[in-house]
Enzyme design. Structure first.
Site, mmCIF file in Angstrom:
data_model
loop_
_atom_site.group_PDB
_atom_site.id
_atom_site.type_symbol
_atom_site.label_atom_id
_atom_site.label_comp_id
_atom_site.label_asym_id
_atom_site.label_seq_id
_atom_site.Cartn_x
_atom_site.Cartn_y
_atom_site.Cartn_z
ATOM 1 N N GLU A 197 -6.380 -22.647 3.107
ATOM 2 C CA GLU A 197 -6.108 -23.890 3.821
ATOM 3 C C GLU A 197 -4.616 -24.047 4.065
ATOM 4 O O GLU A 197 -3.785 -23.589 3.283
ATOM 5 C CB GLU A 197 -6.615 -25.086 3.008
ATOM 6 C CG GLU A 197 -8.111 -25.094 2.815
ATOM 7 C CD GLU A 197 -8.590 -26.213 1.905
ATOM 8 O OE1 GLU A 197 -7.814 -27.159 1.665
ATOM 9 O OE2 GLU A 197 -9.738 -26.147 1.442
ATOM 10 N N CYS B 106 -5.909 -29.943 -1.650
ATOM 11 C CA CYS B 106 -6.124 -28.509 -1.449
ATOM 12 C C CYS B 106 -7.456 -28.086 -2.047
ATOM 13 O O CYS B 106 -7.771 -28.427 -3.185
ATOM 14 C CB CYS B 106 -4.993 -27.725 -2.111
ATOM 15 S SG CYS B 106 -3.462 -27.794 -1.192
#
Length: 357
Positions: A104, A345
């Site tokens: 990500e 995250c």
């Protein structure tokens, strides 16, 4: 692969990602293909500055050379698996590399600036109790090119120059030190992204040997420490991956770092209700930071579904800032970006895998 390209035939490096090929290796390959050395510079400009995804786009190279390069090398590249758009303009991406590994990254625009938060590993082995990434464990470390490509993907999606990068996404950068430093140098290079060194930040849980090494690098890169508690018992519970590096050792190392570099580190502190936001925790944080060159970044915890940890109140965050200021420590509350999307995250990846996105 560290061997000189002159010791290998072009076929021996068939389909190697050009992001992993050094300048000298590329020159050697071109010489073996009967091409002049200056072609290496042209290719590198297309790869690192223009971020092309196809050799055919390298319009100042002969067509035959483009075809030959595509037989021996790849341009790496990432596939966008998912993207989320926040009301504040932030964009979060789940990117997949050619081997299927996903990471990500986030783009955060503001006032003609574009900041990128990038990952250095797919997953993380540090096991921080409040982190969605840590729950999945470590898949593998990224190459310097893969770290760099995240930034370029965000740049191209926004069609805007990236002005700052924080390596604060998935993974512990200092457990992937060489690739992290390589990415920082390419991001800093005029022949790369051309971002000023002081606008490139590495965030570490506190891997002391690598902090020492980082302090001796010639560049003016910025350092952030994920502290989250100045009470040893609490920090050990929250951040088991750095248990062996005591707060006392970290305190001494950061004093060394400041003396060596003259740069002010940032301490990141995610406020967790009833865990590290008590009066005792605040007093310990003040003791740890006072009389030192330090900035404390108070973070409003992103709640992760299924987690027992909850964010503290805005009032409590303001009290931390006030009390730290009273002992001469500058502190700010980080502007929360992307609160209406999977901000923490690891959340986007988890939700994609669960079929929720």
């Amino acid at each position: 692969m560290q061997e000189a390209m002159s010791d290998r035939s072009p076929a021996a490096i068939k389909r190697r990602d050009v992001h992993t090929v050094s300048h000298s290796e590329l020159v050697s390959l071109l010489e073996e293909l009967g091409q002049p050395k200056f072609r290496a510079k042209q290719i590198e400009e297309w790869v690192w500055e223009k971020n092309v995804s196809n050799f055919d786009d390298m319009s100042n190279l002969p067509k035959a050379l483009r075809a030959t390069l595509s037989e021996h090398l790849t341009l790496g590249g990432v596939e966008e698996v998912a993207r989320q758009l926040s009301n504040d303009g932030s964009r979060k991406y789940l990117l997949r590399f050619p081997d299927g590994v996903c990471v990500e990254c986030v783009g955060m625009p503001s006032r003609n600036k574009l900041a990128v938060c990038a990952s250095t590993q797919a997953g993380c082995a540090m096991g921080c109790a409040f982190c969605a990434t840590g729950a999945s464990g470590l898949t593998r470390s990224l190459t310097s090119g893969e770290i760099y490509e995240q930034v370029m993907h965000v740049r191209d999606d926004f069609n805007a120059r990236v002005t700052s990068v924080v390596l604060m996404g998935q993974g512990e950068p200092f457990m992937n030190y060489d690739a992290t430093l390589g990415a920082l140098r390419k991001l800093n290079s005029p022949e790369g992204a051309g971002i000023g060194a002081r606008h490139l930040t590495v965030s570490t849980c506190g891997v002391i040997p690598m902090i020492k090494r980082f302090a001796n690098e010639p560049e003016q890169f910025t350092l952030a420490i994920s502290l989250h508690s100045a009470v040893q018992k609490t920090r050990d519970m929250l951040m088991p991956g750095v248990k062996k590096y005591s707060l006392l050792r970290l305190y001494d190392m950061m004093g060394e770092y400041v003396d060596k570099t003259g740069r002010r580190p940032t301490y990141e502190y995610a406020l967790i209700k009833g865990v590290n936001d008590t009066d005792a925790e605040l007093a310990a944080l003040c003791d740890f930071c006072k009389d030192n060159l330090a900035h404390v970044n108070i973070i409003q915890l992103n709640h992760v579904k299924g987690s027992k940890f909850l964010p503290s109140s805005d009032v409590r965050a303001q009290e931390f800032v006030r009390r730290l200021g009273n002992v001469g420590v500058e502190a700010t509350i980080r502007n929360s970006r992307g609160s209406d999307i999977d901000a923490a995250c690891g959340q986007l990846r988890q939700n994609v895998e669960a079929g929720l996105v």
